[in-house]
Design an enzyme around this catalytic site. Sequence first.
Site, PDB file in Angstrom:
ATOM      1  N   LYS A   2      -5.896  30.458  25.662  1.00 56.68           N
ATOM      2  CA  LYS A   2      -6.595  31.603  26.276  1.00 56.68           C
ATOM      3  C   LYS A   2      -5.569  32.619  26.785  1.00 56.68           C
ATOM      4  CE  LYS A   2      -6.804  28.838  30.451  1.00 56.68           C
ATOM      5  NZ  LYS A   2      -7.518  27.749  31.118  1.00 56.68           N
TER       6      LYS A   2
ATOM      7  N   ARG B 242     -16.591  25.211  39.652  1.00 55.11           N
ATOM      8  CA  ARG B 242     -16.182  26.455  39.008  1.00 55.11           C
ATOM      9  C   ARG B 242     -17.058  26.702  37.797  1.00 55.11           C
ATOM     10  NH1 ARG B 242     -10.170  27.307  36.443  1.00 55.11           N
ATOM     11  NH2 ARG B 242     -11.156  26.117  34.782  1.00 55.11           N
TER      12      ARG B 242
ATOM     13  N   TYR C  34      14.911  52.040  44.058  1.00 58.46           N
ATOM     14  CA  TYR C  34      13.884  52.434  45.027  1.00 58.46           C
ATOM     15  C   TYR C  34      14.125  51.786  46.386  1.00 58.46           C
ATOM     16  CZ  TYR C  34      10.756  54.563  41.574  1.00 58.46           C
ATOM     17  OH  TYR C  34      10.204  55.375  40.634  1.00 58.46           O
TER      18      TYR C  34
ATOM     19  N   MET D 208       9.053  50.390  37.506  1.00 55.81           N
ATOM     20  CA  MET D 208       7.986  50.180  36.522  1.00 55.81           C
ATOM     21  C   MET D 208       8.556  49.803  35.153  1.00 55.81           C
ATOM     22  SD  MET D 208       4.930  52.778  35.414  1.00 55.81           S
ATOM     23  CE  MET D 208       4.360  53.028  37.084  1.00 55.81           C
TER      24      MET D 208
HETATM   25  C1  LIG Z   1      -6.768  26.577  31.140  1.00 53.61           C
HETATM   26  C2  LIG Z   1      -7.501  25.303  30.898  1.00 53.61           C
HETATM   27  C3  LIG Z   1      -6.842  24.178  30.367  1.00 53.61           C
HETATM   28  C4  LIG Z   1      -5.342  24.126  30.175  1.00 53.61           C
HETATM   29  O1  LIG Z   1      -4.730  24.035  31.424  1.00 53.61           O
HETATM   30  P1  LIG Z   1      -3.138  23.873  31.602  1.00 53.61           P
HETATM   31  O2  LIG Z   1      -2.985  23.601  33.047  1.00 53.61           O
HETATM   32  O3  LIG Z   1      -2.536  25.167  31.175  1.00 53.61           O
HETATM   33  O4  LIG Z   1      -2.723  22.752  30.742  1.00 53.61           O
HETATM   34  C5  LIG Z   1      -7.600  23.069  30.046  1.00 53.61           C
HETATM   35  N1  LIG Z   1      -8.930  23.049  30.265  1.00 53.61           N
HETATM   36  C6  LIG Z   1      -9.599  24.098  30.786  1.00 53.61           C
HETATM   37  C7  LIG Z   1     -11.051  24.002  31.020  1.00 53.61           C
HETATM   38  C8  LIG Z   1      -8.900  25.254  31.136  1.00 53.61           C
HETATM   39  O5  LIG Z   1      -9.556  26.281  31.682  1.00 53.61           O
END
Ligand SMILES: *Cc1c(COP(=O)(O)O)cnc(C)c1O
Length: 408
Positions: free
Chosen positions: A52, A158, A280, A328
């Site tokens: 992701k 969650r 800065y 930046m």
């Molecule tokens: C992001 C995520 C993972 C992976 O987590 P890591 O800590 O990066 O290994 C696995 N399962 C779910 C549901 C996640 O949201």
Amino acid sequence: MSTPLTALPAAPAAPPPAWIEIDLDALAENHARLTGLMRAHNPAAEVTGVIKADGYGLGADIVGPALARAGAPALFVAHLSEGAALRRALRADPDPARHALPVYILNGMAEGERADFLAFDLRPVLNGPDDLDRWTRAGQAQGGPLPAALHIDTGMSRLGFDEAGFKALAADPARLGGVDIRITMSHLACADDPAHPLNRRQLDRFRAVTAVVGRGRLSLANSSGLFLGPDFHFDLGRPGVALYGVNPVPGHPNPMVPVVRLKARVLQVRTIDSFESVGYGAAARARPGMRVATLAIGYADGWPWSAAGKGEVVIAGHRAPILGRVSMDLVTVDVSTLPEPLIHGGAVAELIGDHRDIDALAKDAGTIGYEILTRLGRRYARQPMTSGQTQVYPIGVPTPQTEVDPAP
Ligand SMILES: *Cc1c(COP(=O)(O)O)cnc(C)c1O
């Protein structure tokens, strides 16, 4: 007369001022290490890949196909848009066996997304009764149950079926009859803290709920969860960050190999004459005779503003301390002790690498490795490499044609 729009190149042909090197051999090695960890206890276990947020900032189009080649049986992203882009990347793989690799959407399928899920061959993670009903209706319209993952919340509050949702499901498991559950999963809240009592509570709950509604293969552990012991492994590992080389066991030696190197060019070098400060806020003091190099990277590229004045970069094998605030688009470093011929406009500075890994930078910035990775900016070139390779971009300034790694 200006060039007509249709004749403009898509992008500049010149080499980029800053780039990320992604070691695909190291990525495969990390996947193999986690697979080995699981298979020591369960020879049928497999390790999926969580990619992701654009492959944790590295480019899902790069790490997705690479993880597929490494043997990941499925990939997870968060959004429909990420899944669509990933499917296009997988379909471009020369091996047709990987074109249909299962891709799961962690955030589930919202109202109005059904046609896209079907067109891009995506599977939703069902996070509650509404998701279940929606995917059941999609299956009815398609003539049969469609594949999905079932997510049960075991203590993170969650996403996933909550207590009430789970009880309703447990009372009437036939409701699962209209979907084809391939994975039953939950997510750990405290896996990076092995002593936390919530780990055991979530494990116990996961066992209890999967005994009632578990379908397909079972999956509980993220990166850190895989290191909590074989009880937490089940059938499928779901690591993200460890694949990219971030330490899944904070406070212990990192069992993963580094995947990422971040590099930027020197734009200018100056010798301090009469000025007294750098950058800065006049936050860094300059001494007469000090030599300062300015690098083409800043907080807009994800280099953390909060890490001002901390750490070093490596230029041609020599360490140069970072000076003053992060701008930046610019960072300044003290190159006073470096041999003069090595430091010139166009020279390459390594910001993340063997001398400073993602975890060390995160600590200096007061954040976590996850945030460092996922904030890597859009201006970088992302360069997949093999182990031992270092990118050399030919440029029109005196620069070594081969760059030697600072590592021994
Ligand atoms: C992001 C995520 C993972 C992976 O987590 P890591 O800590 O990066 O290994 C696995 N399962 C779910 C549901 C996640 O949201």
